[in-house]
Motif scaffolding. Structure first.
Motif, mmCIF file in Angstrom:
data_model
loop_
_atom_site.group_PDB
_atom_site.id
_atom_site.type_symbol
_atom_site.label_atom_id
_atom_site.label_comp_id
_atom_site.label_asym_id
_atom_site.label_seq_id
_atom_site.Cartn_x
_atom_site.Cartn_y
_atom_site.Cartn_z
ATOM 1 N N ASP A 45 -6.947 22.382 1.325
ATOM 2 C CA ASP A 45 -7.048 22.005 -0.085
ATOM 3 C C ASP A 45 -6.356 20.664 -0.335
ATOM 4 N N PHE A 46 -5.245 20.425 0.364
ATOM 5 C CA PHE A 46 -4.533 19.160 0.255
ATOM 6 C C PHE A 46 -5.436 18.000 0.678
ATOM 7 N N ALA A 47 -6.057 18.122 1.848
ATOM 8 C CA ALA A 47 -6.945 17.063 2.336
ATOM 9 C C ALA A 47 -8.120 16.861 1.377
ATOM 10 N N ASP A 48 -8.711 17.951 0.912
ATOM 11 C CA ASP A 48 -9.840 17.856 -0.018
ATOM 12 C C ASP A 48 -9.426 17.170 -1.314
ATOM 13 N N ALA A 49 -8.237 17.497 -1.824
ATOM 14 C CA ALA A 49 -7.763 16.911 -3.080
ATOM 15 C C ALA A 49 -7.507 15.419 -2.918
ATOM 16 N N VAL A 50 -6.927 15.023 -1.796
ATOM 17 C CA VAL A 50 -6.687 13.591 -1.545
ATOM 18 C C VAL A 50 -8.022 12.859 -1.505
ATOM 19 N N LEU A 51 -8.965 13.392 -0.760
ATOM 20 C CA LEU A 51 -10.261 12.727 -0.619
ATOM 21 C C LEU A 51 -11.036 12.694 -1.935
ATOM 22 N N ALA A 52 -10.843 13.687 -2.787
ATOM 23 C CA ALA A 52 -11.509 13.699 -4.090
ATOM 24 C C ALA A 52 -10.975 12.595 -5.008
ATOM 25 N N LEU A 53 -9.739 12.185 -4.798
ATOM 26 C CA LEU A 53 -9.146 11.130 -5.619
ATOM 27 C C LEU A 53 -9.576 9.732 -5.190
ATOM 28 N N VAL A 54 -10.042 9.599 -3.963
ATOM 29 C CA VAL A 54 -10.402 8.291 -3.427
ATOM 30 C C VAL A 54 -11.803 7.917 -3.902
ATOM 31 N N ASP A 55 -11.898 6.740 -4.509
ATOM 32 C CA ASP A 55 -13.208 6.237 -4.912
ATOM 33 C C ASP A 55 -13.255 4.740 -4.603
ATOM 34 N N GLY A 56 -14.334 4.320 -4.065
ATOM 35 C CA GLY A 56 -14.464 2.909 -3.729
ATOM 36 C C GLY A 56 -13.726 2.563 -2.452
ATOM 37 N N ASP A 57 -13.347 1.304 -2.359
ATOM 38 C CA ASP A 57 -12.708 0.839 -1.134
ATOM 39 C C ASP A 57 -11.280 0.350 -1.383
ATOM 40 N N ARG A 58 -10.645 0.860 -2.428
ATOM 41 C CA ARG A 58 -9.256 0.485 -2.700
ATOM 42 C C ARG A 58 -8.344 1.010 -1.604
ATOM 43 N N ARG A 59 -7.298 0.260 -1.328
ATOM 44 C CA ARG A 59 -6.289 0.695 -0.363
ATOM 45 C C ARG A 59 -5.609 1.953 -0.920
ATOM 46 N N VAL A 60 -5.406 2.938 -0.039
ATOM 47 C CA VAL A 60 -4.809 4.213 -0.439
ATOM 48 C C VAL A 60 -3.452 4.366 0.236
ATOM 49 N N THR A 61 -2.442 4.736 -0.554
ATOM 50 C CA THR A 61 -1.125 5.063 -0.021
ATOM 51 C C THR A 61 -0.805 6.494 -0.412
ATOM 52 N N LEU A 62 -0.525 7.334 0.576
ATOM 53 C CA LEU A 62 -0.072 8.697 0.305
ATOM 54 C C LEU A 62 1.451 8.672 0.316
#
Length: 133
Positions: A45-62
């Motif tokens: 669920d953690f991985a799914d939630a992180v991926l659901a927040l990602v949109d486009g090609d913006r740099r992501v920092t966890l």
């Protein structure tokens, strides 16, 4: 060896704190602050939630600084996030806290998970996402 009767077993432990993901958007960047515990019960669920927040090609920092516990299953979840973001050409990194850094040192000795010490700027509107297991 001592055996206890079923009626003498201690009550079940109280539920762990919930896992919360708080996104903070900046220009060209998304920072996701994670609080709580990532364990076997909620790693997918953690991985799914992180991926659901990602949109486009913006740099992501966890931002895992406030993570209280990271199980080996959480490292597997981070590998799943890595694979999906690499496939989408999205640059990303993990800002670990003590709990995450300890487990990553043991379970990711080749440093496949990109780790940073740069503290992301938290500005703009952030939302709150609750992940329940």
């Amino acid at each position: 060896m001592t055996l206890a009767a079923l009626n003498e077993l201690p009550p079940t432990q109280p539920p762990r704190p919930r896992l919360t993901l708080t996104p903070h958007e900046g220009p060209g960047e998304l920072t996701v602050r994670v609080r709580g515990d990532v364990d076997a019960a909620n790693a997918k669920d953690f991985a799914d939630a992180v991926l659901a927040l990602v949109d486009g090609d913006r740099r992501v920092t966890l931002d895992l600084v406030e993570l209280g516990f990271l199980a080996i299953d959480g490292v597997a979840a981070l590998h799943a996030v890595k694979a999906r973001l690499a496939h989408a050409d999205v640059p990303w990194t993990v800002l670990p806290g003590e709990a995450a850094l300890r487990v990553l040192r043991l379970c990711d000795p080749e440093s496949v998970i990109p780790v940073t010490t740069r503290v992301p700027v938290r500005r703009g509107r952030g939302g709150l996402r609750l992940v329940e297991s």
